[in-house]
Motif scaffolding. Sequence first.
Motif, PDB file in Angstrom:
ATOM      1  N   GLU A  10       0.813  -1.226   0.000  1.00 22.77           N
ATOM      2  CA  GLU A  10       0.000   0.000   0.000  1.00 22.77           C
ATOM      3  C   GLU A  10       0.843   1.271   0.000  1.00 22.77           C
ATOM      4  O   GLU A  10       0.541   2.225  -0.712  1.00 22.77           O
ATOM      5  CB  GLU A  10      -0.931  -0.018   1.214  1.00 22.77           C
ATOM      6  CG  GLU A  10      -1.837   1.181   1.278  1.00 22.77           C
ATOM      7  CD  GLU A  10      -2.768   1.166   2.478  1.00 22.77           C
ATOM      8  OE1 GLU A  10      -3.239   2.262   2.840  1.00 22.77           O
ATOM      9  OE2 GLU A  10      -3.017   0.088   3.050  1.00 22.77           O
ATOM     10  N   TRP A  13       2.099   3.310  -3.213  1.00 22.22           N
ATOM     11  CA  TRP A  13       1.084   3.838  -4.125  1.00 22.22           C
ATOM     12  C   TRP A  13       1.639   4.872  -5.095  1.00 22.22           C
ATOM     13  O   TRP A  13       1.295   4.851  -6.272  1.00 22.22           O
ATOM     14  CB  TRP A  13      -0.108   4.388  -3.341  1.00 22.22           C
ATOM     15  CG  TRP A  13       0.171   5.672  -2.617  1.00 22.22           C
ATOM     16  CD1 TRP A  13       0.664   5.821  -1.353  1.00 22.22           C
ATOM     17  CD2 TRP A  13      -0.003   6.990  -3.135  1.00 22.22           C
ATOM     18  NE1 TRP A  13       0.809   7.152  -1.052  1.00 22.22           N
ATOM     19  CE2 TRP A  13       0.405   7.894  -2.124  1.00 22.22           C
ATOM     20  CE3 TRP A  13      -0.452   7.498  -4.350  1.00 22.22           C
ATOM     21  CZ2 TRP A  13       0.353   9.271  -2.290  1.00 22.22           C
ATOM     22  CZ3 TRP A  13      -0.501   8.870  -4.521  1.00 22.22           C
ATOM     23  CH2 TRP A  13      -0.098   9.745  -3.499  1.00 22.22           C
ATOM     24  N   ARG A  17       1.712   4.314  -9.046  1.00 20.38           N
ATOM     25  CA  ARG A  17       0.946   5.214  -9.916  1.00 20.38           C
ATOM     26  C   ARG A  17       1.839   5.746 -11.037  1.00 20.38           C
ATOM     27  O   ARG A  17       1.437   5.784 -12.201  1.00 20.38           O
ATOM     28  CB  ARG A  17       0.387   6.378  -9.090  1.00 20.38           C
ATOM     29  CG  ARG A  17      -0.378   7.408  -9.941  1.00 20.38           C
ATOM     30  CD  ARG A  17      -0.445   8.771  -9.282  1.00 20.38           C
ATOM     31  NE  ARG A  17       0.909   9.250  -8.986  1.00 20.38           N
ATOM     32  CZ  ARG A  17       1.210  10.056  -7.986  1.00 20.38           C
ATOM     33  NH1 ARG A  17       0.277  10.491  -7.156  1.00 20.38           N
ATOM     34  NH2 ARG A  17       2.456  10.444  -7.787  1.00 20.38           N
ATOM     35  N   GLU A  37      -7.508   8.912 -16.885  1.00 24.91           N
ATOM     36  CA  GLU A  37      -8.162   8.185 -15.795  1.00 24.91           C
ATOM     37  C   GLU A  37      -7.206   7.998 -14.622  1.00 24.91           C
ATOM     38  O   GLU A  37      -7.584   8.142 -13.458  1.00 24.91           O
ATOM     39  CB  GLU A  37      -8.671   6.827 -16.282  1.00 24.91           C
ATOM     40  CG  GLU A  37      -9.853   6.935 -17.225  1.00 24.91           C
ATOM     41  CD  GLU A  37     -10.187   5.616 -17.904  1.00 24.91           C
ATOM     42  OE1 GLU A  37     -11.391   5.344 -18.060  1.00 24.91           O
ATOM     43  OE2 GLU A  37      -9.256   4.873 -18.282  1.00 24.91           O
ATOM     44  N   ARG A  41      -7.426   9.702 -10.388  1.00 33.43           N
ATOM     45  CA  ARG A  41      -7.598   8.897  -9.176  1.00 33.43           C
ATOM     46  C   ARG A  41      -6.869   9.539  -7.996  1.00 33.43           C
ATOM     47  O   ARG A  41      -5.765  10.048  -8.141  1.00 33.43           O
ATOM     48  CB  ARG A  41      -7.053   7.490  -9.385  1.00 33.43           C
ATOM     49  CG  ARG A  41      -7.894   6.700 -10.328  1.00 33.43           C
ATOM     50  CD  ARG A  41      -7.556   5.217 -10.239  1.00 33.43           C
ATOM     51  NE  ARG A  41      -8.421   4.506 -11.144  1.00 33.43           N
ATOM     52  CZ  ARG A  41      -8.115   4.205 -12.404  1.00 33.43           C
ATOM     53  NH1 ARG A  41      -6.938   4.515 -12.890  1.00 33.43           N
ATOM     54  NH2 ARG A  41      -8.975   3.571 -13.168  1.00 33.43           N
ATOM     55  N   ALA A  44      -6.303   7.452  -2.034  1.00 31.08           N
ATOM     56  CA  ALA A  44      -6.974   6.278  -1.444  1.00 31.08           C
ATOM     57  C   ALA A  44      -7.138   5.163  -2.478  1.00 31.08           C
ATOM     58  O   ALA A  44      -6.898   3.989  -2.181  1.00 31.08           O
ATOM     59  CB  ALA A  44      -8.321   6.674  -0.863  1.00 31.08           C
ATOM     60  N   ASP A  45      -7.517   5.533  -3.686  1.00 36.90           N
ATOM     61  CA  ASP A  45      -7.678   4.532  -4.750  1.00 36.90           C
ATOM     62  C   ASP A  45      -6.327   3.901  -5.088  1.00 36.90           C
ATOM     63  O   ASP A  45      -6.227   2.692  -5.263  1.00 36.90           O
ATOM     64  CB  ASP A  45      -8.308   5.159  -5.991  1.00 36.90           C
ATOM     65  CG  ASP A  45      -8.550   4.133  -7.086  1.00 36.90           C
ATOM     66  OD1 ASP A  45      -9.161   3.082  -6.806  1.00 36.90           O
ATOM     67  OD2 ASP A  45      -8.111   4.380  -8.227  1.00 36.90           O
ATOM     68  N   TRP A  46      -5.286   4.725  -5.175  1.00 41.14           N
ATOM     69  CA  TRP A  46      -3.962   4.186  -5.504  1.00 41.14           C
ATOM     70  C   TRP A  46      -3.416   3.302  -4.391  1.00 41.14           C
ATOM     71  O   TRP A  46      -2.757   2.309  -4.652  1.00 41.14           O
ATOM     72  CB  TRP A  46      -2.996   5.311  -5.861  1.00 41.14           C
ATOM     73  CG  TRP A  46      -3.266   5.747  -7.256  1.00 41.14           C
ATOM     74  CD1 TRP A  46      -3.857   6.911  -7.662  1.00 41.14           C
ATOM     75  CD2 TRP A  46      -3.038   4.980  -8.432  1.00 41.14           C
ATOM     76  NE1 TRP A  46      -4.001   6.900  -9.025  1.00 41.14           N
ATOM     77  CE2 TRP A  46      -3.503   5.728  -9.532  1.00 41.14           C
ATOM     78  CE3 TRP A  46      -2.489   3.734  -8.677  1.00 41.14           C
ATOM     79  CZ2 TRP A  46      -3.427   5.280 -10.836  1.00 41.14           C
ATOM     80  CZ3 TRP A  46      -2.409   3.275  -9.985  1.00 41.14           C
ATOM     81  CH2 TRP A  46      -2.876   4.054 -11.045  1.00 41.14           C
ATOM     82  N   GLU A  48      -5.258   1.380  -2.494  1.00 41.31           N
ATOM     83  CA  GLU A  48      -5.977   0.118  -2.655  1.00 41.31           C
ATOM     84  C   GLU A  48      -5.416  -0.680  -3.827  1.00 41.31           C
ATOM     85  O   GLU A  48      -5.204  -1.883  -3.733  1.00 41.31           O
ATOM     86  CB  GLU A  48      -7.467   0.373  -2.862  1.00 41.31           C
ATOM     87  CG  GLU A  48      -8.268  -0.901  -2.992  1.00 41.31           C
ATOM     88  CD  GLU A  48      -9.747  -0.647  -3.159  1.00 41.31           C
ATOM     89  OE1 GLU A  48     -10.420  -1.553  -3.687  1.00 41.31           O
ATOM     90  OE2 GLU A  48     -10.233   0.431  -2.790  1.00 41.31           O
ATOM     91  N   ARG A  49      -5.164  -0.009  -4.932  1.00 45.13           N
ATOM     92  CA  ARG A  49      -4.605  -0.688  -6.106  1.00 45.13           C
ATOM     93  C   ARG A  49      -3.215  -1.245  -5.808  1.00 45.13           C
ATOM     94  O   ARG A  49      -2.890  -2.353  -6.200  1.00 45.13           O
ATOM     95  CB  ARG A  49      -4.516   0.277  -7.288  1.00 45.13           C
ATOM     96  CG  ARG A  49      -5.845   0.549  -7.914  1.00 45.13           C
ATOM     97  CD  ARG A  49      -5.720   1.672  -8.956  1.00 45.13           C
ATOM     98  NE  ARG A  49      -6.725   1.460  -9.954  1.00 45.13           N
ATOM     99  CZ  ARG A  49      -6.481   1.166 -11.218  1.00 45.13           C
ATOM    100  NH1 ARG A  49      -5.265   1.093 -11.678  1.00 45.13           N
ATOM    101  NH2 ARG A  49      -7.468   0.958 -12.054  1.00 45.13           N
TER     102      ARG A  49
END
Length: 172
Positions: A10, A13, A17, A37, A41, A44-46, A48-49
């Motif tokens: 995590e 990130w 990214r 896209e 982002r 928080a999204d990164w 999670e990814r």
Amino acid sequence: MDFLIRRIVEDDWAPYRDIRLAMLREIPMAYSETPEEVLGRGEADWRERAAAGGSTPGIRFAAITSAGEWIGSMGSYAGADGPTLMGVYVAPAFRGDAAGVTSALMAAVEDWAMGYSTSLRLDVHESNARAIASYNKRGYVATGNTKPYPPDPTHVELEMVKQLSSAPREHG
């Protein structure tokens, strides 16, 4: 070449990214999202990814030089159809058999996938000849199955599969 392969976590990130953005800018038809896209982002999204979040088991690996430069990434998720290879990228200066980055990343993903299935599948854009050749060289074969390419359904993605072992090992 001095690099290591490790699981992306995590806290990775931001570099994750950045490498995702690099891959989309270099080979846009190889992925089903756009740089716009990615830039839209939030953290928080990164996070999670990077942690390979979601409801299915997943993993992402990075290839990182001893100087800390991210030079490649690759991942997989284990869905209903078994594990699927995704997000395959190696920076241009680190491609080829001599560098060993692609093979090292692929070995990490394949080792992880053997905990879920005897094979690993992937989808590749029909016009990505370099990727198709690389997958063929590593034992992946076209199944004959195709599906529409999400950003442009006038193109298709080809399904390829590699036999990993005769029986899945216990995942641990």
